[in-house]
Design a protein around this motif. Structure first.
Motif, PDB file in Angstrom:
ATOM      1  N   UNK A 175       9.487 -10.847   6.986  1.00 34.37           N
ATOM      2  CA  UNK A 175       8.713 -11.109   5.768  1.00 34.37           C
ATOM      3  C   UNK A 175       8.334  -9.798   5.074  1.00 34.37           C
ATOM      4  N   UNK A 176       7.895  -8.826   5.865  1.00 32.52           N
ATOM      5  CA  UNK A 176       7.525  -7.534   5.302  1.00 32.52           C
ATOM      6  C   UNK A 176       8.710  -6.766   4.752  1.00 32.52           C
ATOM      7  N   UNK A 177       9.820  -6.791   5.469  1.00 30.00           N
ATOM      8  CA  UNK A 177      11.011  -6.064   5.022  1.00 30.00           C
ATOM      9  C   UNK A 177      11.548  -6.657   3.725  1.00 30.00           C
ATOM     10  N   UNK A 216       0.812  -1.217   0.000  1.00 30.13           N
ATOM     11  CA  UNK A 216       0.000   0.000   0.000  1.00 30.13           C
ATOM     12  C   UNK A 216       0.851   1.276   0.000  1.00 30.13           C
ATOM     13  N   UNK A 217       2.162   1.139   0.121  1.00 27.01           N
ATOM     14  CA  UNK A 217       3.030   2.311   0.198  1.00 27.01           C
ATOM     15  C   UNK A 217       4.302   2.091  -0.619  1.00 27.01           C
ATOM     16  N   UNK A 218       4.961   3.177  -0.926  1.00 33.80           N
ATOM     17  CA  UNK A 218       6.254   3.087  -1.592  1.00 33.80           C
ATOM     18  C   UNK A 218       7.328   2.803  -0.541  1.00 33.80           C
ATOM     19  N   UNK A 219       8.208   1.916  -0.857  1.00 34.99           N
ATOM     20  CA  UNK A 219       9.275   1.555   0.073  1.00 34.99           C
ATOM     21  C   UNK A 219      10.632   1.946  -0.501  1.00 34.99           C
ATOM     22  N   UNK A 251      25.885   4.595   1.731  1.00 37.59           N
ATOM     23  CA  UNK A 251      25.571   4.812   3.148  1.00 37.59           C
ATOM     24  C   UNK A 251      24.170   5.385   3.316  1.00 37.59           C
ATOM     25  N   UNK A 252      23.809   6.326   2.455  1.00 36.20           N
ATOM     26  CA  UNK A 252      22.473   6.925   2.543  1.00 36.20           C
ATOM     27  C   UNK A 252      21.388   5.897   2.245  1.00 36.20           C
ATOM     28  N   UNK A 253      21.633   5.068   1.244  1.00 32.07           N
ATOM     29  CA  UNK A 253      20.656   4.030   0.922  1.00 32.07           C
ATOM     30  C   UNK A 253      20.477   3.057   2.083  1.00 32.07           C
ATOM     31  N   UNK A 254      21.576   2.637   2.666  1.00 30.31           N
ATOM     32  CA  UNK A 254      21.499   1.697   3.781  1.00 30.31           C
ATOM     33  C   UNK A 254      20.744   2.309   4.956  1.00 30.31           C
ATOM     34  N   UNK A 255      21.035   3.570   5.264  1.00 33.03           N
ATOM     35  CA  UNK A 255      20.348   4.245   6.368  1.00 33.03           C
ATOM     36  C   UNK A 255      18.856   4.385   6.070  1.00 33.03           C
ATOM     37  N   UNK A 293      13.194   2.929   6.976  1.00 32.63           N
ATOM     38  CA  UNK A 293      11.937   2.487   6.362  1.00 32.63           C
ATOM     39  C   UNK A 293      11.503   1.137   6.917  1.00 32.63           C
ATOM     40  N   UNK A 294      12.454   0.253   7.165  1.00 34.54           N
ATOM     41  CA  UNK A 294      12.126  -1.060   7.727  1.00 34.54           C
ATOM     42  C   UNK A 294      11.548  -0.937   9.130  1.00 34.54           C
TER      43      UNK A 294
END
Length: 207
Positions: free
Chosen positions: A183-185, A110-113, A145-149, A154-155
């Motif tokens: 499972x969701x992540x 239902x959302x952008x991740x 680094x930014x992507x990982x953070x 978000x998780x």
């Protein structure tokens, strides 16, 4: 004297009445008699049996039998794959079964991740790291680094949302929340179009 003349008049009347009654009964039966279909020569077609598949012709040899077996297996695999994509419980893997898992999928879909962009970002970082330019390498490391953070943050939001809705709608669930979080992540890390089962709700839909 003949016995006929010695009989009483009442006996004669009874015999006459019985004879008339028998004749009337026989006439009524002959009028109401309906001949059977067998007597008329009518052939009743056999009723087709419902719920049975048309049997395949028996294979003529071993090669033909193998060919038929492979064709059946191909059709069954196609049905299973389609059922899995559509979320049919009969074809889902154990990890995807259950109403709790379906709810988790809806929460993620239902959302952008951020995770859905993680793979694309990882490819960019990989290409940038292979370039012999210090500035490009530095930029690639910062982007990584930014992507990982962003994925971690978000998780956390996904896990909190899962905990809130699952405990509210399934208070007696026997599913471990940690397993549902993972499972969701993992679903959030997959491109939307590549998710199996495929999303059944649109982006922005209230779950």
């Amino acid at each position: 004297m003949s016995p006929l003349f010695r009989r009483k008049s009442t006996d004669l009347v009874a015999d006459a009445t019985t004879s008339v009654t028998d004749e009337a009964t026989s006439a009524a039966r002959s009028k109401s008699y309906t001949p059977s279909k067998k007597e008329l020569g009518v052939v009743t077609p056999k009723r087709a049996q419902q719920g049975r598949r048309v049997q395949e012709a028996a294979p003529a040899n071993r090669k033909e039998a193998t060919k038929q077996l492979r064709e059946r297996q191909r059709i069954e695999r196609a049905e299973a794959a389609e059922g899995m994509r559509n979320g049919d419980e009969r074809y889902l893997l154990a990890r995807d079964r259950g109403p709790e898992r379906a709810l988790v999928r809806d929460i993620v879909d239902s959302r952008r991740t951020v995770g859905s962009f993680f793979i694309a970002g990882a490819v960019i970082v990989l290409v940038g790291s292979s370039v012999n330019i210090e500035a490009v390498r530095l930029g690639s490391n910062i982007l990584w680094a930014l992507l990982a953070f962003a994925v971690v943050v978000d998780s956390v939001f996904i896990a909190r949302r899962i905990k809130k809705l699952v405990t509210a709608r399934f208070p007696k669930t026997d599913q471990r929340l940690g397993s549902l979080y993972l499972y969701g992540v993992m679903r959030g890390l997959t491109f939307r179009r590549m998710r199996v089962p495929k999303p059944r709700i649109d982006l922005g839909t209230t779950v």
